[in-house]
Design a protein around this motif. Structure first.
Motif, PDB file in Angstrom:
ATOM      1  N   ALA A  12       0.834  -1.211   0.000  1.00 29.01           N
ATOM      2  CA  ALA A  12       0.000   0.000   0.000  1.00 29.01           C
ATOM      3  C   ALA A  12       0.864   1.254   0.000  1.00 29.01           C
ATOM      4  O   ALA A  12       0.538   2.252  -0.655  1.00 29.01           O
ATOM      5  CB  ALA A  12      -0.946  -0.001   1.200  1.00 29.01           C
ATOM      6  N   ILE A  13       1.962   1.214   0.719  1.00 31.46           N
ATOM      7  CA  ILE A  13       2.882   2.357   0.756  1.00 31.46           C
ATOM      8  C   ILE A  13       3.514   2.552  -0.624  1.00 31.46           C
ATOM      9  O   ILE A  13       3.624   3.677  -1.114  1.00 31.46           O
ATOM     10  CB  ILE A  13       3.946   2.168   1.857  1.00 31.46           C
ATOM     11  N   ILE A  14       3.907   1.462  -1.250  1.00 25.79           N
ATOM     12  CA  ILE A  14       4.469   1.544  -2.605  1.00 25.79           C
ATOM     13  C   ILE A  14       3.449   2.149  -3.563  1.00 25.79           C
ATOM     14  O   ILE A  14       3.788   3.002  -4.399  1.00 25.79           O
ATOM     15  CB  ILE A  14       4.939   0.152  -3.083  1.00 25.79           C
ATOM     16  N   LYS A  15       2.204   1.744  -3.437  1.00 31.30           N
ATOM     17  CA  LYS A  15       1.133   2.278  -4.293  1.00 31.30           C
ATOM     18  C   LYS A  15       1.011   3.795  -4.104  1.00 31.30           C
ATOM     19  O   LYS A  15       0.904   4.548  -5.074  1.00 31.30           O
ATOM     20  CB  LYS A  15      -0.179   1.588  -3.967  1.00 31.30           C
ATOM     21  N   ARG A  16       1.054   4.250  -2.856  1.00 31.81           N
ATOM     22  CA  ARG A  16       0.974   5.687  -2.578  1.00 31.81           C
ATOM     23  C   ARG A  16       2.166   6.436  -3.178  1.00 31.81           C
ATOM     24  O   ARG A  16       2.010   7.514  -3.741  1.00 31.81           O
ATOM     25  CB  ARG A  16       0.923   5.945  -1.077  1.00 31.81           C
ATOM     26  N   LEU A  17       3.347   5.856  -3.038  1.00 32.07           N
ATOM     27  CA  LEU A  17       4.546   6.510  -3.568  1.00 32.07           C
ATOM     28  C   LEU A  17       4.542   6.539  -5.090  1.00 32.07           C
ATOM     29  O   LEU A  17       4.979   7.520  -5.695  1.00 32.07           O
ATOM     30  CB  LEU A  17       5.803   5.821  -3.037  1.00 32.07           C
ATOM     31  N   ARG A  18       4.036   5.499  -5.711  1.00 34.31           N
ATOM     32  CA  ARG A  18       3.921   5.514  -7.177  1.00 34.31           C
ATOM     33  C   ARG A  18       2.919   6.566  -7.633  1.00 34.31           C
ATOM     34  O   ARG A  18       3.112   7.218  -8.662  1.00 34.31           O
ATOM     35  CB  ARG A  18       3.542   4.129  -7.686  1.00 34.31           C
ATOM     36  N   ARG A  19       1.839   6.719  -6.862  1.00 39.18           N
ATOM     37  CA  ARG A  19       0.863   7.762  -7.175  1.00 39.18           C
ATOM     38  C   ARG A  19       1.538   9.136  -7.065  1.00 39.18           C
ATOM     39  O   ARG A  19       1.365   9.993  -7.930  1.00 39.18           O
ATOM     40  CB  ARG A  19      -0.326   7.677  -6.220  1.00 39.18           C
ATOM     41  N   ALA A  20       2.327   9.324  -6.014  1.00 36.72           N
ATOM     42  CA  ALA A  20       3.048  10.598  -5.846  1.00 36.72           C
ATOM     43  C   ALA A  20       4.011  10.819  -7.001  1.00 36.72           C
ATOM     44  O   ALA A  20       4.126  11.934  -7.519  1.00 36.72           O
ATOM     45  CB  ALA A  20       3.809  10.600  -4.516  1.00 36.72           C
ATOM     46  N   SER A  21       4.681   9.762  -7.432  1.00 34.95           N
ATOM     47  CA  SER A  21       5.610   9.865  -8.552  1.00 34.95           C
ATOM     48  C   SER A  21       4.872  10.275  -9.830  1.00 34.95           C
ATOM     49  O   SER A  21       5.362  11.124 -10.583  1.00 34.95           O
ATOM     50  CB  SER A  21       6.316   8.521  -8.759  1.00 34.95           C
ATOM     51  N   GLY A  22       3.706   9.699 -10.049  1.00 35.08           N
ATOM     52  CA  GLY A  22       2.902  10.074 -11.218  1.00 35.08           C
ATOM     53  C   GLY A  22       2.462  11.519 -11.165  1.00 35.08           C
ATOM     54  O   GLY A  22       2.520  12.240 -12.170  1.00 35.08           O
ATOM     55  N   HIS A  23       2.034  11.960  -9.968  1.00 30.62           N
ATOM     56  CA  HIS A  23       1.637  13.368  -9.804  1.00 30.62           C
ATOM     57  C   HIS A  23       2.829  14.292 -10.045  1.00 30.62           C
ATOM     58  O   HIS A  23       2.689  15.341 -10.683  1.00 30.62           O
ATOM     59  CB  HIS A  23       1.077  13.620  -8.401  1.00 30.62           C
ATOM     60  N   LEU A  24       3.997  13.904  -9.544  1.00 28.88           N
ATOM     61  CA  LEU A  24       5.182  14.742  -9.726  1.00 28.88           C
ATOM     62  C   LEU A  24       5.574  14.826 -11.201  1.00 28.88           C
ATOM     63  O   LEU A  24       5.885  15.906 -11.703  1.00 28.88           O
ATOM     64  CB  LEU A  24       6.351  14.214  -8.889  1.00 28.88           C
ATOM     65  N   THR A  25       5.538  13.709 -11.899  1.00 32.35           N
ATOM     66  CA  THR A  25       5.831  13.700 -13.330  1.00 32.35           C
ATOM     67  C   THR A  25       4.859  14.626 -14.074  1.00 32.35           C
ATOM     68  O   THR A  25       5.266  15.413 -14.934  1.00 32.35           O
ATOM     69  CB  THR A  25       5.750  12.269 -13.895  1.00 32.35           C
TER      70      THR A  25
END
Length: 92
Positions: A12-25
């Motif tokens: 779940a933490i990885i999922k949140r961080l990937r979402r953050a990475s997508g938002h940052l991109t």
């Protein structure tokens, strides 16, 4: 070699961080495209929130598992202190 340190909450933490990475991109691309500052600020807020939620989940999981494992089962009088510590950490 050191064993990997994983918990059930890590996916779940990885999922949140990937979402953050997508938002940052997306945010970077918005700046490159010259999008409105308000739109960029909203996207940055999404990045910040996703990272904050990942951090909170990681810290809560650490308290629930690692800290209790280190200290051992809390005796009746100390359980309240551990629960209170867990609760106050939500404000980090």
């Amino acid at each position: 070699m050191k064993q990997p340190h994983t918990h059930a909450s890590h996916p779940a933490i990885i999922k949140r961080l990937r979402r953050a990475s997508g938002h940052l991109t997306s945010t970077i691309e918005m700046v490159v495209q010259g999008r409105e500052c308000l739109d960029i600020a909203q996207q940055l807020q999404a990045v910040e929130k996703a990272i904050q939620q990942a951090k909170k989940a990681l810290i809560q999981d650490h308290i629930d598992h690692c800290l209790e494992d280190l200290v051992g089962p809390a005796v009746k009088g100390h359980r309240h202190s551990l629960d209170e510590f867990r609760e106050i950490s939500r404000y980090l």
